[in-house]
Design an enzyme around this catalytic site. Structure first.
Site, PDB file in Angstrom:
ATOM      1  N   ASP A  49       0.856  -1.195   0.000  1.00 27.92           N
ATOM      2  CA  ASP A  49       0.000   0.000   0.000  1.00 27.92           C
ATOM      3  C   ASP A  49       0.890   1.243   0.000  1.00 27.92           C
ATOM      4  O   ASP A  49       1.714   1.409   0.906  1.00 27.92           O
ATOM      5  CB  ASP A  49      -0.874  -0.052   1.260  1.00 27.92           C
ATOM      6  CG  ASP A  49      -1.733   1.189   1.409  1.00 27.92           C
ATOM      7  OD1 ASP A  49      -1.930   1.906   0.403  1.00 27.92           O
ATOM      8  OD2 ASP A  49      -2.217   1.433   2.538  1.00 27.92           O
ATOM      9  N   ASP A 126      -5.974 -10.688 -15.558  1.00 29.01           N
ATOM     10  CA  ASP A 126      -7.023 -11.623 -15.173  1.00 29.01           C
ATOM     11  C   ASP A 126      -8.332 -11.213 -15.864  1.00 29.01           C
ATOM     12  O   ASP A 126      -8.882 -10.152 -15.573  1.00 29.01           O
ATOM     13  CB  ASP A 126      -7.179 -11.559 -13.637  1.00 29.01           C
ATOM     14  CG  ASP A 126      -7.614 -12.884 -13.046  1.00 29.01           C
ATOM     15  OD1 ASP A 126      -8.386 -13.591 -13.700  1.00 29.01           O
ATOM     16  OD2 ASP A 126      -7.184 -13.188 -11.915  1.00 29.01           O
ATOM     17  N   ASP A 227     -10.497 -16.431 -16.259  1.00 26.36           N
ATOM     18  CA  ASP A 227     -11.037 -16.865 -14.973  1.00 26.36           C
ATOM     19  C   ASP A 227     -12.223 -17.817 -15.143  1.00 26.36           C
ATOM     20  O   ASP A 227     -13.136 -17.534 -15.934  1.00 26.36           O
ATOM     21  CB  ASP A 227     -11.498 -15.625 -14.186  1.00 26.36           C
ATOM     22  CG  ASP A 227     -12.098 -15.993 -12.845  1.00 26.36           C
ATOM     23  OD1 ASP A 227     -11.352 -16.526 -12.010  1.00 26.36           O
ATOM     24  OD2 ASP A 227     -13.310 -15.763 -12.655  1.00 26.36           O
ATOM     25  N   GLU A 281      -8.207 -21.039 -16.430  1.00 29.80           N
ATOM     26  CA  GLU A 281      -8.369 -21.682 -15.132  1.00 29.80           C
ATOM     27  C   GLU A 281      -9.348 -22.825 -15.308  1.00 29.80           C
ATOM     28  O   GLU A 281     -10.451 -22.632 -15.801  1.00 29.80           O
ATOM     29  CB  GLU A 281      -8.930 -20.680 -14.128  1.00 29.80           C
ATOM     30  CG  GLU A 281      -9.007 -21.261 -12.745  1.00 29.80           C
ATOM     31  CD  GLU A 281      -9.926 -20.505 -11.813  1.00 29.80           C
ATOM     32  OE1 GLU A 281      -9.772 -20.652 -10.612  1.00 29.80           O
ATOM     33  OE2 GLU A 281     -10.812 -19.779 -12.303  1.00 29.80           O
ATOM     34  N   HIS A 348      -4.628 -17.513  -4.734  1.00 23.05           N
ATOM     35  CA  HIS A 348      -5.524 -16.704  -3.901  1.00 23.05           C
ATOM     36  C   HIS A 348      -6.802 -17.455  -3.520  1.00 23.05           C
ATOM     37  O   HIS A 348      -7.599 -16.936  -2.750  1.00 23.05           O
ATOM     38  CB  HIS A 348      -5.881 -15.425  -4.665  1.00 23.05           C
ATOM     39  CG  HIS A 348      -6.692 -15.735  -5.892  1.00 23.05           C
ATOM     40  ND1 HIS A 348      -6.145 -16.380  -6.984  1.00 23.05           N
ATOM     41  CD2 HIS A 348      -7.995 -15.533  -6.178  1.00 23.05           C
ATOM     42  CE1 HIS A 348      -7.094 -16.550  -7.888  1.00 23.05           C
ATOM     43  NE2 HIS A 348      -8.228 -16.046  -7.431  1.00 23.05           N
ATOM     44  N   ASP A 349      -7.029 -18.641  -4.081  1.00 18.96           N
ATOM     45  CA  ASP A 349      -8.219 -19.422  -3.729  1.00 18.96           C
ATOM     46  C   ASP A 349      -7.901 -20.512  -2.713  1.00 18.96           C
ATOM     47  O   ASP A 349      -8.723 -21.394  -2.462  1.00 18.96           O
ATOM     48  CB  ASP A 349      -8.816 -20.082  -4.981  1.00 18.96           C
ATOM     49  CG  ASP A 349      -9.498 -19.066  -5.883  1.00 18.96           C
ATOM     50  OD1 ASP A 349      -9.970 -18.032  -5.374  1.00 18.96           O
ATOM     51  OD2 ASP A 349      -9.546 -19.298  -7.111  1.00 18.96           O
TER      52      ASP A 349
HETATM   53  O1  TEU Z   1     -12.262 -19.321  -9.275  1.00 13.80           O
HETATM   54  C1  TEU Z   1     -13.061 -20.272  -9.931  1.00 13.80           C
HETATM   55  C2  TEU Z   1     -13.180 -21.506  -9.191  1.00 13.80           C
HETATM   56  O2  TEU Z   1     -13.497 -22.517  -9.784  1.00 13.80           O
HETATM   57  C3  TEU Z   1     -12.959 -21.392  -7.714  1.00 13.80           C
HETATM   58  O3  TEU Z   1     -14.197 -21.084  -7.199  1.00 13.80           O
HETATM   59  C4  TEU Z   1     -12.466 -22.557  -7.040  1.00 13.80           C
HETATM   60  O4  TEU Z   1     -13.222 -23.687  -7.341  1.00 13.80           O
HETATM   61  C5  TEU Z   1     -12.559 -22.323  -5.550  1.00 13.80           C
HETATM   62  O5  TEU Z   1     -12.285 -20.990  -5.233  1.00 13.80           O
HETATM   63  C6  TEU Z   1     -11.587 -23.166  -4.829  1.00 13.80           C
HETATM   64  O6  TEU Z   1     -11.583 -22.784  -3.495  1.00 13.80           O
HETATM   65  C7  TEU Z   1     -12.154 -18.073  -9.861  1.00 13.80           C
HETATM   66  C8  TEU Z   1     -11.281 -17.159  -9.023  1.00 13.80           C
HETATM   67  O7  TEU Z   1      -9.997 -17.711  -8.955  1.00 13.80           O
HETATM   68  C9  TEU Z   1     -11.907 -16.964  -7.697  1.00 13.80           C
HETATM   69  O8  TEU Z   1     -11.113 -16.152  -6.872  1.00 13.80           O
HETATM   70  C10 TEU Z   1     -13.243 -16.297  -7.908  1.00 13.80           C
HETATM   71  O9  TEU Z   1     -13.898 -16.144  -6.688  1.00 13.80           O
HETATM   72  C11 TEU Z   1     -14.112 -17.097  -8.869  1.00 13.80           C
HETATM   73  O10 TEU Z   1     -13.409 -17.466 -10.046  1.00 13.80           O
HETATM   74  C12 TEU Z   1     -15.275 -16.273  -9.336  1.00 13.80           C
HETATM   75  O11 TEU Z   1     -14.817 -15.293 -10.210  1.00 13.80           O
END
Ligand code: TEU
Length: 576
Positions: A49, A126, A227, A281, A348-349
């Site tokens: 930041d 993205d 995405d 993805e 990040h997921d």
């Molecule tokens: O993620 C798509 C997706 O398939 C994810 O939901 C995944 O299955 C899950 O997060 C696993 O924990 C993408 C992005 O990476 C995610 O951050 C977004 O929330 C989602 O699309 C919706 O845009």
């Protein structure tokens, strides 16, 4: 192909590409910058930041360009920073050509991009176009009336047909259809109800998206990450699905055949015109599907990533190394000669790499993080590193649901309540696996807020920043950070680690992951101890060691064909 083989491959038992595999012309992978690339993922609100509002921003990234350069990485993928109501941290875009002021403005973006390019770093954008935000102008128009010109930009089910057949939503426990009284119809949302799915069958919508992509390609971005794109094509008759199908929703909803047509069109319109790179993805549920996405002859995408391996460790019970090896090895062999994969175990997921796949206890977190980075950077495929994993950043402790703000976490919690699950157990799993673990601010130094922000950070800083931070690790030659740098250099200077054939050793060994990488005469041996024990490992290759490329301990102990590996030891040898 024989009929029986076709049947098995359609059922997903093995690759649908055996005939091509036999073609000697395809025996070796051709060289490409994105295959050789080392990708670093930046979650922009958590990186740096610059103005004290508690959210990371472009100017913050600009301040850290020298740091990125020092890592040796060659590509950056940044999560969405577009205009958005931020229901899903920016994965709900309301204007694809505008930047959310939290991150800065277009001039800042241009400066950041230029700064990366000057340092030889490519930028991957993205693209969130399986769905938009419900605040996007297209959706506002679309929902306003059935006659509106934008109606077919989304999927609608008129209420007079009754309720649409149940469809699973990844975020909404009530399912993927939402009733909208304005036009007495239901709209589809694979994710949250504020993320309506775009209708890719509509050629006008497709052109709109290509124009957006062209806008960014003209600005100079080098690649796109599509995405959730495996869900973009649907069976638009929206049939009744068999009971329990939602447990395998990718199989039922993912990669409908039209997706390949859309991607071919996108490739013609954007990727090949602007010479940009593309990665999707999700890879469907069969090797055949995954393969088709990245077969160079089909001109669709360049790179694909699947969730097989990353999904292995979803509960505190962890995972079995044998399963991890099996996953990586299966996928490697299916893509040995054609097509290319991303190699990753965190993003990040997901929760943090070292907490899920290594050991985040103070005693072992550094060595196990080094071991995991050695693994990711010595596999065949484009290596992805999520910000902070080069330091061994760990999970945070969030035992109470009130501490969560992520829409996915809250959706899962509501679903668990509705299913009358054991909530104490559920919270343990959530605490371990929630993606909020992976979104805490980057730990730069031991100053207030880990040097991330002078204001109050949008998300709590992991209290362990006093020990785990960039400044401290810069000073320590054997830190996780310096090991990461060495490993990146090793990979970028040795083609064998990029293109070399991968061969697994001792598939069933429960603690050691060993493999060789071979390119012509160049042969390397990679040995990784995935456990906290001292473990013996035997391999004929150990008798032909020429030198050590990297080792996260000062020494190693070999006798003949046998090596004793220390806890989480990671060594790469050149072989004679
Ligand atoms: O993620 C798509 C997706 O398939 C994810 O939901 C995944 O299955 C899950 O997060 C696993 O924990 C993408 C992005 O990476 C995610 O951050 C977004 O929330 C989602 O699309 C919706 O845009």
């Amino acid at each position: 192909m024989k009929k029986f083989t076709v049947l098995l491959c359609l059922l997903g038992f093995f690759s649908c590409q055996p005939t091509k595999k036999e073609n000697p012309a395809h025996a070796e992978q051709d060289k490409q910058w994105w295959k050789e690339g080392v990708l670093y993922q930046i979650y922009p609100q958590s990186f740096k930041d610059s103005d004290g509002d508690g959210f990371g921003d472009f100017k913050g990234v600009i301040q850290k360009l020298g740091y990125l350069d020092s890592l040796g990485i060659t590509m950056v993928w940044m999560n969405p920073f577009f205009m958005s109501p931020l229901v899903d941290n920016g994965y709900d875009v309301s204007d694809y050509r505008a930047i959310h002021p939290r991150y800065g403005n277009m001039k800042d973006f241009d400066r950041m991009l230029e700064g990366m390019h000057k340092r030889g770093i490519k930028f991957v954008l993205d693209m969130v176009v399986n769905h938009s935000s419900d605040q996007h102008e297209w959706f506002k128009q679309s929902r306003s009336s059935r006659a509106n010109l934008y109606r077919n930009y989304y999927h609608w089910w008129p209420a007079e047909k009754g309720k649409p057949p149940y469809r699973h939503s990844l975020f909404d426990p009530e399912g993927a259809w939402e009733y909208d009284s304005l036009s007495n119809a239901y709209y589809l949302h694979t994710f949250a109800e504020q993320q309506p799915d775009l209708n890719w069958e509509n050629p006008k919508l497709r052109q709109e998206v290509y124009n957006i992509m062209k806008f960014w390609a003209k600005k100079g971005v080098d690649g796109f990450r599509m995405d959730a794109f495996q869900f973009a094509s649907k069976d638009t008759t929206f049939p009744e699905w068999p009971q329990g199908h939602e447990k395998e929703f990718i199989k039922w909803y993912g990669l409908r055949p039209q997706l390949h047509e859309y991607l071919k069109e996108m490739n013609q319109e954007v990727f090949s015109k602007y010479g940009v790179f593309s990665v999707a993805e999700g890879a469907g549920s069969t090797f055949g599907d995954a393969h088709d996405l990245v077969d160079p002859d089909r001109k669709e995408l360049q790179l694909v990533y699947h969730f097989d391996a990353v999904d292995l460790s979803k509960t505190p019970a962890g995972y079995q190394l044998k399963d991890l090896k099996r996953s990586f090895t299966r996928w490697d062999s299916a893509f040995a000669e054609r097509g290319w994969l991303a190699i990753f175990l965190a993003n990040h997921d997901n929760a943090r790499l070292v907490s899920r796949f290594g050991n985040d206890s103070p005693q072992f977190r550094a060595v196990s993080a080094q071991m995991l980075n050695t693994f990711l950077l010595s596999m065949r495929g484009t290596a992805y590193t999520y910000y902070g994993d080069e330091l061994g950043m760990t999970n945070i402790d969030m035992p109470r649901i009130e501490q969560y703000e992520d829409i996915e976490a809250i959706g899962k919690y509501l679903a668990a309540l509705a299913a009358k699950e054991n909530i104490a157990e559920f919270m343990k799993v959530l605490n371990y696996s929630s993606r909020e673990n992976g979104r805490t601010p980057m730990q730069w130094n031991s100053a207030k807020n880990a040097g991330f922000s002078t204001g109050a950070p949008w998300k709590m800083v992991n209290p362990n920043y006093l020990e785990i931070n960039v400044a401290a690790q810069e000073k320590a030659p054997n830190s996780v950070l310096n090991h990461f740098r060495k490993m990146v250099r090793l990979r970028t200077n040795n083609e064998v680690l990029v293109y070399g054939k991968y061969k697994l050793l001792q598939a069933e060994h429960p603690k050691i992951y060993g493999y060789t990488r071979t390119l012509k005469q160049d042969k390397r041996l990679v040995l990784l101890n995935f456990s906290a024990d001292r473990v013996n490992f035997e391999a004929a290759e150990l008798a032909t060691i020429a030198n050590v490329n990297i080792n996260n301990y000062d020494s190693y102990n070999i006798r003949g064909n046998r090596i004793e590996l220390l806890p989480y030891q990671a060594i790469i040898f050149s072989l004679k």
